[in-house]
Design an enzyme around this catalytic site. Structure first.
Site, PDB file in Angstrom:
ATOM      1  N   ASP A  15       0.610   5.477   1.142  1.00  0.00           N
ATOM      2  CA  ASP A  15      -0.291   6.473   1.717  1.00  0.00           C
ATOM      3  C   ASP A  15      -0.746   7.465   0.661  1.00  0.00           C
ATOM      4  OD1 ASP A  15       0.268   5.340   4.182  1.00  0.00           O
ATOM      5  OD2 ASP A  15       1.810   6.824   4.676  1.00  0.00           O
ATOM      6  N   ARG A  38       0.873  -1.164   0.000  1.00  0.00           N
ATOM      7  CA  ARG A  38       0.000   0.000   0.000  1.00  0.00           C
ATOM      8  C   ARG A  38       0.908   1.211   0.000  1.00  0.00           C
ATOM      9  NH1 ARG A  38      -4.456  -1.896   4.498  1.00  0.00           N
ATOM     10  NH2 ARG A  38      -4.596  -4.013   3.692  1.00  0.00           N
ATOM     11  N   ARG A  54       8.344   7.784   7.029  1.00  0.00           N
ATOM     12  CA  ARG A  54       8.022   9.185   7.326  1.00  0.00           C
ATOM     13  C   ARG A  54       8.411   9.573   8.760  1.00  0.00           C
ATOM     14  NH1 ARG A  54       1.956   9.609   5.272  1.00  0.00           N
ATOM     15  NH2 ARG A  54       2.154  11.647   6.292  1.00  0.00           N
TER      16      ARG A  54
END
Lengths: 255, 255
Positions: free
Chosen positions: A51, A49, A205
């Site tokens: 974001d 996946r 992140r």
């Protein structure tokens, strides 16, 4: 046959890769294009996946007929990128397509993935970098970048990364093996590259936000290891914004 | 004092630089920001017009109080970029500001301007280059780029460029002095750079479209000079799209 696609996309307009009830996703656009090219409903399975707002230069996904382990098509693999691209929006591009074995799984089969987090350290913002790099106007000097690189090196190895992720701390096994991590400057860009066998939610992140704090002198590079051992999210920096993050390369065992 | 600004902008959202009745322009946005920062209506005078969709890395413009040759402000020049940028949209950025003499004119005073026209020669489109480079999927080899560079060299000098512009052929003096022109490849990018004392309408874009025809073998590089002497637009290539064009640098005599 099963087709493996290598895909680049500008994530700005998308709610991430994976199909979800609200918002347009990259997977949805690939589904529509694949149906048009192959004439059947398809399953598109991605390597991960991403974001909302995160970009990809080398995302990988497989295409098969819906509910099947393979796909019958007369389109030669070399022609598939162009055929899909004319049906995809301009911010998604299929770069390569090749045949893989029917038992190839683009997510479970991943050996490692490499991300780049891009900081733009010019004094004034650059209009050509909107949504493409995190603008840090205050100059980070050579010593600051060296400290960031030292801190990145502390991420390397097999560690419990509980403290370097967002979301439910009990969600899944927090141990990951980081194979390489470094910070380099090139002109006004500061690039953080990290390769690992897998990543927790927001892990890159949180690392990027932490490295910025190291560069600013708020977190000493030498403390990264013990802070990781504390397993406390609060000992690390803020989660860096999505728009500086690029999924760069995906490695499979055969490669 | 009179303030000279150096500005970068992503031209995609704008109908060019200069204020016009229909469509949003860069000048309009600068006017709004300047009024907010300096507290008075201002005249913003640019170094040139740019077409809709054309970008700038080093556009120059002066700011004065409306109807006046100067501006009174307590904001130091070094703080002006940041002060304007917080009031400008993200796709426009003031990079520098400095004081110039009241009789400085940002357009009439230009010694020369340098443009870059950017071709992207990767086989598949790059999502990160939408509206930023002209995508030419078919490979132009080293010989093609060498021919393009040879053709560009033929533009250098003081010539009548009647055949290398669009619009009214009688509009104005068609003689311009091209100081430098070259074509280079860097990876998948082919860059055409041209510096001249002035440019006719669409002149760089007609040059770029012509160079592509040279690269494709449709127009021989050796014929550029005599084709120019024919003053016939039809002997040159199509006008390249605006989105590959960048106003890169503006030179004033003092510099």
């Amino acid at each position: 046959m099963k087709i493996l696609l290598k895909i680049a996309y500008l994530g700005t307009a998308y709610c991430g890769y994976q199909v979800q009830p609200n918002g347009v996703t990259v997977q949805e656009k690939l589904n529509e294009a694949a149906k048009a090219v192959f004439g059947v409903d398809c399953d598109i399975v991605g390597c991960s996946r991403t974001d909302s707002g995160v970009h990809a230069r080398g995302f990988c996904a497989t295409v098969t007929k819906k509910g099947s382990a393979s796909l019958e098509t007369s389109v030669p693999a070399a022609r598939i990128p162009r055929a899909l691209n004319v049906r995809l929006p301009e911010d998604i591009s299929v770069l390569e397509a090749r045949e893989v074995a029917d038992d190839f799984h683009p997510r479970y089969g991943v050996a490692s993935k490499e991300y780049e987090y891009l900081f733009y350290n010019g004094a004034e913002r650059d209009p050509f970098l909107i949504d493409r790099a995190w603008h840090i106007p205050r100059q980070l000097d050579a010593a600051a970048v060296a400290a960031m690189n030292e801190a990145a090196a502390a991420f390397v190895g097999r560690h419990d990364f509980s403290a370097l992720r967002d979301g439910d701390p009990d969600e899944k096994d927090p141990v990951r093996h980081v194979l390489a991590a470094s910070v380099t400057r090139s002109g006004d860009f500061i690039s953080f590259r990290v390769r690992a066998d897998g990543f927790l939610y927001h892990m890159v992140r949180v690392m990027a936000g932490t490295l910025l704090e190291v560069g600013r002198g708020k977190i000493p590079a030498k403390e990264i290891s013990w802070r990781m051992s504390e397993k406390n999210r609060k000992l690390f920096g803020a989660t860096a914004p999505a728009h500086g993050l690029y999924l760069d390369r995906v490695f499979y065992p055969a490669e």
